[in-house]
Write a protein that holds these residues in place. Structure first.
Motif, PDB file in Angstrom:
ATOM      1  N   PHE A 148       8.412  19.030  71.552  1.00  0.00           N
ATOM      2  CA  PHE A 148       7.099  19.475  71.006  1.00  0.00           C
ATOM      3  C   PHE A 148       6.892  18.876  69.392  1.00  0.00           C
ATOM      4  O   PHE A 148       6.066  18.464  68.655  1.00  0.00           O
ATOM      5  CB  PHE A 148       6.940  20.622  70.904  1.00  0.00           C
ATOM      6  N   GLU A 149       8.209  18.924  68.702  1.00  0.00           N
ATOM      7  CA  GLU A 149       8.276  18.711  67.358  1.00  0.00           C
ATOM      8  C   GLU A 149       8.016  17.260  67.088  1.00  0.00           C
ATOM      9  O   GLU A 149       7.419  16.892  66.099  1.00  0.00           O
ATOM     10  CB  GLU A 149       9.509  19.124  66.994  1.00  0.00           C
ATOM     11  N   PHE A 150       8.582  16.460  67.884  1.00  0.00           N
ATOM     12  CA  PHE A 150       8.360  14.851  67.678  1.00  0.00           C
ATOM     13  C   PHE A 150       8.804  14.322  68.957  1.00  0.00           C
ATOM     14  O   PHE A 150       9.427  14.814  69.851  1.00  0.00           O
ATOM     15  CB  PHE A 150       9.491  14.204  66.568  1.00  0.00           C
ATOM     16  N   CYS A 151       8.756  13.016  68.998  1.00  0.00           N
ATOM     17  CA  CYS A 151       8.992  12.156  70.262  1.00  0.00           C
ATOM     18  C   CYS A 151      10.316  11.651  69.973  1.00  0.00           C
ATOM     19  O   CYS A 151      10.575  10.619  69.347  1.00  0.00           O
ATOM     20  CB  CYS A 151       8.007  11.243  70.603  1.00  0.00           C
ATOM     21  N   ILE A 152      11.258  12.560  70.764  1.00  0.00           N
ATOM     22  CA  ILE A 152      12.526  12.365  70.631  1.00  0.00           C
ATOM     23  C   ILE A 152      13.362  11.159  71.551  1.00  0.00           C
ATOM     24  O   ILE A 152      14.501  10.937  71.617  1.00  0.00           O
ATOM     25  CB  ILE A 152      13.371  13.528  70.561  1.00  0.00           C
ATOM     26  N   ILE A 153      12.339  10.670  72.459  1.00  0.00           N
ATOM     27  CA  ILE A 153      12.708   9.864  73.489  1.00  0.00           C
ATOM     28  C   ILE A 153      12.209   8.138  73.209  1.00  0.00           C
ATOM     29  O   ILE A 153      10.968   8.376  73.007  1.00  0.00           O
ATOM     30  CB  ILE A 153      12.449  10.278  74.812  1.00  0.00           C
ATOM     31  N   PHE A 240       3.266  15.819  59.204  1.00  0.00           N
ATOM     32  CA  PHE A 240       3.782  15.327  57.998  1.00  0.00           C
ATOM     33  C   PHE A 240       4.252  13.808  58.012  1.00  0.00           C
ATOM     34  O   PHE A 240       4.459  12.973  56.965  1.00  0.00           O
ATOM     35  CB  PHE A 240       4.983  16.213  57.471  1.00  0.00           C
ATOM     36  N   HIS A 241       4.759  13.353  59.094  1.00  0.00           N
ATOM     37  CA  HIS A 241       5.333  12.002  59.454  1.00  0.00           C
ATOM     38  C   HIS A 241       4.194  11.133  58.967  1.00  0.00           C
ATOM     39  O   HIS A 241       4.532  10.191  58.413  1.00  0.00           O
ATOM     40  CB  HIS A 241       5.670  11.804  60.733  1.00  0.00           C
ATOM     41  N   TYR A 242       2.870  11.524  59.588  1.00  0.00           N
ATOM     42  CA  TYR A 242       1.802  10.552  59.209  1.00  0.00           C
ATOM     43  C   TYR A 242       1.383  10.657  57.663  1.00  0.00           C
ATOM     44  O   TYR A 242       1.171   9.735  57.195  1.00  0.00           O
ATOM     45  CB  TYR A 242       0.617  11.187  60.141  1.00  0.00           C
ATOM     46  N   LEU A 243       1.216  11.993  57.227  1.00  0.00           N
ATOM     47  CA  LEU A 243       0.805  12.129  55.982  1.00  0.00           C
ATOM     48  C   LEU A 243       1.834  11.586  55.010  1.00  0.00           C
ATOM     49  O   LEU A 243       1.312  11.176  53.788  1.00  0.00           O
ATOM     50  CB  LEU A 243       0.811  13.683  55.677  1.00  0.00           C
ATOM     51  N   LYS A 244       3.183  11.560  55.334  1.00  0.00           N
ATOM     52  CA  LYS A 244       4.174  10.999  54.492  1.00  0.00           C
ATOM     53  C   LYS A 244       3.894   9.561  54.351  1.00  0.00           C
ATOM     54  O   LYS A 244       4.032   8.763  53.287  1.00  0.00           O
ATOM     55  CB  LYS A 244       5.369  11.119  54.728  1.00  0.00           C
ATOM     56  N   HIS A 245       3.664   8.965  55.693  1.00  0.00           N
ATOM     57  CA  HIS A 245       3.800   7.223  55.586  1.00  0.00           C
ATOM     58  C   HIS A 245       2.444   6.601  55.465  1.00  0.00           C
ATOM     59  O   HIS A 245       2.407   5.292  55.348  1.00  0.00           O
ATOM     60  CB  HIS A 245       4.496   7.111  56.810  1.00  0.00           C
ATOM     61  N   HIS A 246       1.381   7.521  55.779  1.00  0.00           N
ATOM     62  CA  HIS A 246       0.249   6.784  55.856  1.00  0.00           C
ATOM     63  C   HIS A 246      -1.014   7.417  54.953  1.00  0.00           C
ATOM     64  O   HIS A 246      -1.913   7.690  55.508  1.00  0.00           O
ATOM     65  CB  HIS A 246      -0.267   6.687  57.396  1.00  0.00           C
ATOM     66  N   SER A 247      -0.406   7.605  53.914  1.00  0.00           N
ATOM     67  CA  SER A 247      -1.472   8.371  53.001  1.00  0.00           C
ATOM     68  C   SER A 247      -2.632   7.365  52.443  1.00  0.00           C
ATOM     69  O   SER A 247      -3.486   8.109  51.867  1.00  0.00           O
ATOM     70  CB  SER A 247      -0.652   8.978  51.611  1.00  0.00           C
ATOM     71  N   GLU A 248      -2.445   6.363  52.736  1.00  0.00           N
ATOM     72  CA  GLU A 248      -3.427   5.505  51.891  1.00  0.00           C
ATOM     73  C   GLU A 248      -4.898   5.764  52.800  1.00  0.00           C
ATOM     74  O   GLU A 248      -5.776   5.230  52.363  1.00  0.00           O
ATOM     75  CB  GLU A 248      -3.042   3.915  52.330  1.00  0.00           C
ATOM     76  N   ILE A 249      -4.637   6.188  53.876  1.00  0.00           N
ATOM     77  CA  ILE A 249      -6.336   6.330  54.819  1.00  0.00           C
ATOM     78  C   ILE A 249      -6.945   7.550  54.097  1.00  0.00           C
ATOM     79  O   ILE A 249      -8.194   7.532  54.188  1.00  0.00           O
ATOM     80  CB  ILE A 249      -5.832   6.514  56.206  1.00  0.00           C
ATOM     81  N   GLY A 250      -6.343   8.367  53.199  1.00  0.00           N
ATOM     82  CA  GLY A 250      -7.275   9.263  52.559  1.00  0.00           C
ATOM     83  C   GLY A 250      -7.102  10.643  53.142  1.00  0.00           C
ATOM     84  O   GLY A 250      -7.352  10.662  54.231  1.00  0.00           O
ATOM     85  N   TYR A 397       5.547  17.867  47.946  1.00  0.00           N
ATOM     86  CA  TYR A 397       4.856  19.227  47.622  1.00  0.00           C
ATOM     87  C   TYR A 397       3.895  19.613  49.001  1.00  0.00           C
ATOM     88  O   TYR A 397       3.862  20.851  49.527  1.00  0.00           O
ATOM     89  CB  TYR A 397       3.636  19.045  46.713  1.00  0.00           C
ATOM     90  N   LEU A 398       3.474  18.456  49.802  1.00  0.00           N
ATOM     91  CA  LEU A 398       2.515  18.586  50.995  1.00  0.00           C
ATOM     92  C   LEU A 398       3.407  19.328  51.989  1.00  0.00           C
ATOM     93  O   LEU A 398       2.920  20.221  52.760  1.00  0.00           O
ATOM     94  CB  LEU A 398       1.885  17.423  51.272  1.00  0.00           C
ATOM     95  N   LEU A 399       4.627  18.674  52.189  1.00  0.00           N
ATOM     96  CA  LEU A 399       5.455  19.356  53.044  1.00  0.00           C
ATOM     97  C   LEU A 399       5.578  20.658  52.821  1.00  0.00           C
ATOM     98  O   LEU A 399       5.899  21.516  53.809  1.00  0.00           O
ATOM     99  CB  LEU A 399       6.917  18.386  53.165  1.00  0.00           C
ATOM    100  N   ASN A 400       6.039  21.002  51.820  1.00  0.00           N
ATOM    101  CA  ASN A 400       6.663  22.465  51.467  1.00  0.00           C
ATOM    102  C   ASN A 400       5.178  23.358  51.701  1.00  0.00           C
ATOM    103  O   ASN A 400       5.575  24.635  52.320  1.00  0.00           O
ATOM    104  CB  ASN A 400       6.775  22.730  49.900  1.00  0.00           C
ATOM    105  N   TRP A 401       4.017  22.914  51.414  1.00  0.00           N
ATOM    106  CA  TRP A 401       2.743  23.577  51.616  1.00  0.00           C
ATOM    107  C   TRP A 401       2.608  23.635  53.148  1.00  0.00           C
ATOM    108  O   TRP A 401       2.319  24.880  53.532  1.00  0.00           O
ATOM    109  CB  TRP A 401       1.583  23.011  50.891  1.00  0.00           C
TER     110      TRP A 401
END
Length: 412
Positions: A148-153, A240-250, A397-401
């Protein structure tokens, strides 16, 4: 030992215009030390020389088969290959990925030793177009909560029993990015999945791969849809994975996606609006907002472009009462209009101080009175607005929030 003492393994490879890599993929199959294999390549009608490469392997006879014809994408190709497969076990190896030495033998040994396992998977690496290792794939021993948390496979490092693959209906052909994630979730509902601490495969990342080209616009919406379908919600790890690595989309793109999937609840939404189809607005820009009592309206974000006026002023009325006046900058702009409303419906009218009629000025045949273009109007709850403001800070900061304010409970 004869081949009859080894269960047949069918490796299915979906392919489309991967001439740069598919020979390495095929060679990694036939370099395996497992004697009873068939390799089925389902090509979507490649035009880059892929078919010529495939023809080099026809000397293998029935052990290597391929078709090349238009299809409906990767999921359709996998299901085609499943129908052609004769093996007891299935490997799914994309046309730019590779097996590591001994992968199939190790997987078969594990499946034979653990007769209850529907799937076995091992470790894998991300590699680039030059076969250089970029990093290990984030594999973890199987647990449904971890899934559920991530694709571990890692999909090329996984092998399935064919009867289970067929029993769950193959790959979901409505998905074009996370069809493997969806498959693991569906299988794990009813069948055990096992992990072995062995290096089995390489997953290739390169500029033209699907993971690079469709990671955000197709990938995240599908992941959210799939996770909500099976777990009732989506994990903060995924977000958070997407927010961290793909913030350029806004931040506004993320806000719209999260609102459409109700990740912050039944938050305010536009029910009526007089914006024109080409996004221009009249001197009275009218918006009616539907509000759920648990999620009051806190802020109205308006994103647009003011092409014409240097000193444009807007006056905001909320439910017929004057609220505030605000300047609209020349060029692209985002207005943040505070509106505190707990009513079931809120009407916001925005009056512009200036307007033009293009026809009257000889610009074109447009006889409308227009002021500026509006690309997006997003009514926000307090939590959504806080997310928007945190997005503008650094990722930690976003991760903590996220982890302080959003606590999703999956249906496991």
């Amino acid at each position: 030992m004869s081949n009859q003492e080894f269960p047949l393994v069918s490796v299915i490879t979906p392919s489309y215009n991967q001439a740069d890599f598919i020979q390495e993929t095929i060679d990694s199959v036939w370099a395996q030390d497992y004697p009873n294999l068939e390799h089925i390549v389902i090509d979507g009608g490649s035009t880059d020389g892929t078919v010529e490469i495939l023809k080099k392997y026809t000397h293998l006879g029935e052990r290597f088969r391929f078709i090349s014809e238009p299809d409906r994408g990767q999921s359709d190709a996998i299901n085609k290959g499943l129908k052609m497969a004769n093996g007891e076990f299935i490997g799914w190896l994309n046309s730019d990925d590779t097996y590591l030495p001994g992968a199939i033998r190790k997987a078969v040994d594990a499946l034979r030793e653990h007769s209850d396992w529907a799937v076995v998977y091992g470790n894998a690496y991300h590699i680039n177009q030059h076969n250089q290792i970029l990093n290990p794939y984030p594999i973890k021993p199987f647990d449904r909560k971890r899934l559920f948390e991530f694709c571990i496979i890692c999909q090329p490092a996984a092998f399935l029993r064919r009867n289970i693959f067929e029993a769950v209906g193959g790959v979901d052909e409505t998905l074009h990015f996370c069809m493997d994630y969806d498959l693991w979730i569906r299988i794990s509902k009813d069948y055990p999945i096992g992990y072995i601490n062995e290096d089995l495969a390489n997953s290739r990342l390169h500029p033209s791969c699907k993971s690079a080209l469709r990671m955000v616009d197709t990938g995240l919406p599908e992941i959210i849809k799939t996770s909500i379908k099976h777990f009732g919600t989506v994990s903060n790890d995924w977000l958070f994975h997407y927010l961290k690595h793909h913030s350029e989309i806004g931040g506004l793109w993320y806000l719209n996606l999260f609102k459409s999937n109700k990740l912050f609840g039944k938050t305010p939404e536009i029910s009526r609006q007089n914006r024109y189809p080409d996004k221009w607005v009249s001197p009275r820009f009218h918006n009616t907002i539907r509000i759920h009592p648990q999620f009051p309206l806190h802020m109205l974000l308006i994103q647009g472009i003011n092409d014409m006026f240097d000193d444009l002023q807007c006056t905001v009325f909320v439910n017929g009462l004057h609220s505030r006046s605000c300047p609209v900058a020349k060029g692209p702009f985002v207005l943040e209009i505070p509106i505190g409303s707990k009513e079931s419906e809120c009407v916001v009218d925005i009056y512009s101080s200036k307007q033009i009629v293009p026809f009257d000025l000889g610009i074109n045949e447009d006889t409308r009175a227009i002021c500026f273009r509006v690309d997006d109007v997003i009514p926000l709850s307090s939590e959504e607005y806080k997310f928007y403001k945190e997005f503008q800070k650094r990722p930690p900061y976003l991760l903590n929030w996220l982890y302080r304010n959003r606590r999703p409970t999956p249906l496991l």
